[in-house]
Structures are given as structure tokens and as C-alpha cells.
Design a protein around this motif. Sequence first.
Motif, PDB file in Angstrom:
ATOM      1  N   ILE A  15       1.800  11.810  -9.889  1.00 17.98           N
ATOM      2  CA  ILE A  15       0.951  12.999  -9.971  1.00 17.98           C
ATOM      3  C   ILE A  15       1.798  14.244  -9.725  1.00 17.98           C
ATOM      4  N   LEU A  37       2.038  15.937  -0.758  1.00 16.83           N
ATOM      5  CA  LEU A  37       2.609  16.453  -1.996  1.00 16.83           C
ATOM      6  C   LEU A  37       2.288  17.932  -2.183  1.00 16.83           C
ATOM      7  N   ARG A  51       2.522   1.701  -3.295  1.00 18.29           N
ATOM      8  CA  ARG A  51       1.561   2.108  -4.301  1.00 18.29           C
ATOM      9  C   ARG A  51       1.182   3.578  -4.145  1.00 18.29           C
ATOM     10  N   GLY A  52       0.879   3.946  -2.892  1.00 25.20           N
ATOM     11  CA  GLY A  52       0.516   5.337  -2.607  1.00 25.20           C
ATOM     12  C   GLY A  52       1.633   6.281  -2.988  1.00 25.20           C
ATOM     13  N   ALA A  53       2.855   5.909  -2.599  1.00 26.95           N
ATOM     14  CA  ALA A  53       3.993   6.793  -2.856  1.00 26.95           C
ATOM     15  C   ALA A  53       4.225   6.956  -4.344  1.00 26.95           C
ATOM     16  N   TRP A  93      -1.325  11.152   0.742  1.00 27.61           N
ATOM     17  CA  TRP A  93      -0.114  11.326  -0.060  1.00 27.61           C
ATOM     18  C   TRP A  93      -0.217  12.611  -0.879  1.00 27.61           C
ATOM     19  N   ASP A 148       0.832  -1.213   0.000  1.00 25.09           N
ATOM     20  CA  ASP A 148       0.000   0.000   0.000  1.00 25.09           C
ATOM     21  C   ASP A 148       0.854   1.245   0.000  1.00 25.09           C
ATOM     22  N   VAL A 149       1.881   1.234   0.873  1.00 25.68           N
ATOM     23  CA  VAL A 149       2.751   2.409   0.953  1.00 25.68           C
ATOM     24  C   VAL A 149       3.436   2.654  -0.382  1.00 25.68           C
ATOM     25  N   ALA A 175       2.038   6.522  -6.810  1.00 23.72           N
ATOM     26  CA  ALA A 175       0.948   7.279  -7.428  1.00 23.72           C
ATOM     27  C   ALA A 175       1.115   8.763  -7.151  1.00 23.72           C
ATOM     28  N   ALA A 176       1.409   9.091  -5.875  1.00 28.31           N
ATOM     29  CA  ALA A 176       1.599  10.495  -5.515  1.00 28.31           C
ATOM     30  C   ALA A 176       2.790  11.075  -6.260  1.00 28.31           C
ATOM     31  N   LEU A 216      -4.588   7.556  -0.474  1.00 28.39           N
ATOM     32  CA  LEU A 216      -3.905   8.325  -1.525  1.00 28.39           C
ATOM     33  C   LEU A 216      -4.069   9.826  -1.292  1.00 28.39           C
TER      34      LEU A 216
END
Lengths: 262, 294
Positions: free
Chosen positions: A38, B147, A30-32, B143, A27-28, A34-35, B140
Motif C-alpha cells: 500500500i 506507514l 503478512r501485515g508488513a 501497520w 501475521d507480522v 500488505a502495508a 493491518l
Amino acid sequence: MKQTMDKQRRSESSASKAPARRQFFTDVARGASAAGMIGLGLTAWASSAKRSDPQAIRPPGALSGDDFLNACLRCGLCVEDCPYDTLKLATLFDPAPSGTPWFEARKVPCEMCEDIPCVAACPSGALDPALKNIDDARMGTAVLIDEKNCLNFQGLRCDVCYRVCPLIDEAITLERQRNSRTGKHALFIPTVQSDACTGCGKCEEACVLDETAIKVLPLELASGTLGQHYRLGWEEKARNGGSLVPEQLKLEIRRPENSNAN
Amino acid sequence: MQTERQANSRVGAEAAATLGWWHAHRFLVLRRFSQLSILALFAASSLYGLDILKGNLSSSTVLNTVPLSDPFVLAQLIASGHWPAETALLGGAIVLLFYMLVGGRSYCSWVCPVNIVTDTASWLRRRLGISKTTRISNSLRYWLLGLSLLLPVAGGLLIWELVNPVSLLQRGLIFGLGSGWVLIAMIFLLDLLISQRAWCSHLCPMGAFYGLIGKLSVIRINARHRERCDDCMDCYKVCPEPQILKPVLKGAANGVSPIIFASDCTNCSRCIDVCAESVFEINTRFTTEVENKK
């Protein structure tokens, strides 16, 4: 026997924890990522989006460049308090970064209100509250950008930009030149004094040409910067009370006797 | 009997039948009224100079005196290296204190205009029977929050505010939307066709920020009469954050409080509306548990 039991127990306990732990790390990660993706996209887009159109002029007192973009809350209070509807708030694909105030001088110029309501309305300091005298505003500077089509350059007395300038004879002056086409007339050349021009844009609005010959541009674009190493002789002389360069050597003029040279 | 009811009736139909239409819709109606009247007051100021509420949700003044500023924008401002003027800081403090009291994500459900867009998408999803959804991690948004506060430190620019659909939409509705509707349409389609509640519950860093602000807030939804729950699932269907409901509804055996302490809860109170058994109430976090333990 005991060893195998231990091993078995250990593997059992790790088996119960491992999926949760693995899930957590997945999860971490994946989140990292994705962020991160973006973030990279946004940064790339933002670096191009923060550049305004050269003719999108900021309100008076606006901090310069990126400082303004960092300070502006995008609340539109300056827009609301502008009594002449000069200011607009940029939307997504406008020539200024979205949410920030700007105006087009050719459409509605700044009327240079004495009490500067837009600056008074700004809650964040993006429009510098230290600006008390509107004549000190530097929204940009007018540039007579097309000397070929300017009517005054053709020997006509248009003078409209000069006449509408709120700082007539200070920010725009008329410089006399000989009209070499006729040989007996004068050209009155509108000349922007960039140290006095506030960038209000009234000249640009008033220009009688279909496409204006005088345009307000942001200072970053319109003004040059003299290299630090340059010294202007006359300024140094004034500052020091005399020339920094030693007096020129004066040699006695010797001529042959009886010569008639004048 | 129960499965038949689930299959045939719409969410909240039973509540409307037993408690009356108004009872089954009151918080929804009040919420829409709150969202629209805030927008209307801002627009009235922009269009007609009626200065009850002037500016927009990023920063505004009430009756030309009381400043209000969005603490999330202020946080980005400070991260970018600009220290805001006192007016903005004072406005930020007022808003901060308010949401610390009433629940941070009350902003999401009672004020934010994007909520109307995403609620519509969610409603359409239910009506059209679209159940296919792409799973996005609930975290998310945190995150993205990190950001949006980190990028200004690195790049010295309010990067999130260039695209933030929340400020974009309400600014647009007040000052003219321009081409900003593209972004709003994207969010609508994302929520409708790709992933359920994708924006508000999974992505929006502003919601995450307000969730954190309201962690200790006083006003809370309380599943006070959870023993009455008949598992009709209506609250799960309308709740924008359904994962927070199971612990409070089913936690009696494990000693879990019926008060929803989860910061994701938006205090939208829609669960109160649709529950025919009147399980939920609005309470404070200090409400003593007077459960009829069986």
C-alpha cells in the motif's frame, strides 16, 4: 531411554509453542508486506498527485511547493474566510492535491484584501503569517503569454489588463514601441514587472479575448533563475563604487602629417 | 427455543420488545444525531456563515475563538518536517485531552461521517444475509498508521492526507464532494461485499491512532451484569469490534474485569441498545465491581 524421553518432552513443548510463534511471524510478515505494498502504491501515486495544474494558483502567503503541501491541514478555514469566494478546496481529482486551497484566476481572481483574511484564518502557518502587506504576496506572476493575439500588440488600445491591475504602472506598465505596420502610430505593449506582480489574476480575469492572452503562472514555472556565477557589470559597479574592470588602455593617435582625416 | 429465536428475530428485536423501541435504539439515534449535527454545523458555517463550528474535522474554530485540530493530521505534519503554528498545536492539545478522557474511538462512532457509510454496509450485510467475508488482519490498521507517519518522514509529504477517505468525506460534505464519492463508494462496497467491517475495524489508520490516544480513557463500557447474559449474540452482531466482547462477557471465571479496556472499543454503546437483558452500562474505568458472584 532417558534421552528419548527428554527429546520427546522437548518436542512436545516446542510443538505447543511453535504454532503460536509461527502464526505470529506469519501475521507480522503478512501485515508488513500488505502495508509495504500500500505504501509503495501511495508513494507512486502521491508523487504524481502533488503536482498541481499550472493554472491552479495558491492563496497569498502560501509557502512554496512541497513546503505548502506539508504544512497545510486541509481544513478549509482560509476558504471560508475569503469574502469573495475566490478560494476553493480541492477534491480528489481537482487540479490541486486533494484538500488544499486553490483558485482559478480566470474565474474568480484574488481581490487583494488589505487585512488578508485567508492568511489570518490559517491555523498551521501554511499561509505565512509574516505576510502583512498584500502587495508583497507572490501567488504567482502574470505572463503575457500570447503576443500574437493580444490586441495591444496589434496596435489597438485595449489596455484592459493594465487598467484593472491593482498595482497599475507598477506590476503592469505600458511600454511604447513604434508601430511598423502603419509607420506612424505607437504600440502600447503591456509589460508585466514580475518583481511587483502579486499574481492576483485580475488581468487574466479581465482579458477580453476568448482565451486570455495574459495568464498567471506559479513562480516556479514562470520565473527563470540566473546562474550563481553571473555578475551583472552595472550592479557590481554600483556596489563597488566603480568598475571592476580596469580602465581601457588609451593609446595616442598617430597620423601621418598633413593627412586630412577627420 | 433459543436457536429458533436467533434464526427468526432481527438484532435488537427482543430488546425492543422487552424494553421499548427507544431504549433499544437510543444510542444509535443519539450517535446519528451527533454525527449529523456536527456536519450540519460545519456546513452552516461554509454555506451561510453561521460560525458556531467553522472549518472541518482536520482543523476548526468554535465560535471563532476556540481552535480544534486533529492530532493525527498534526502528527503527519510534524513527521513531514513542518512545525505547526501555535493555534494548530493548541487546537490539537484540546482535542487530544478530550479524547483521552472520553475514549479515543468515540471519535469513530460519534463524530466520523464514514461511520455512517460503514454502519450502513454492515446493516445491509445483515439484512441481505451476506456472510462471506475475506479475513483481513485486525492489526493491518496499525501497520497503515505506522506507514502514514513514516512516509512523510521519508518523502516529506502528507501522503495519507491525499487519499484519507475520512477527511475527504467530511470535507466533501462541507465544501462539495466533487469526485471524492468514488472513494467512499469503494469503501462501502468493500465493507458490503468483500470483507465485513473492513474499513473501520481493519484498515483505517485514523481509528488506530484514536484507539491509541484513548487507551487510558476514563469512560468505558462495562458488562456489569454479565451473569444475566443469555448468549443471544445480538451484541456480537452489532459490535464493530466483536472480538473484544468475549473476554468481558465470559471472563468471570478467569477473573477478567467486566470493563472493556480494549482500545478498539468505539464506545458506540450499541451493545447497550440491543441487549434485552441490560448487561452493559456506560461507566468509568474506576467503577468498582459489584458483581453478584454465584
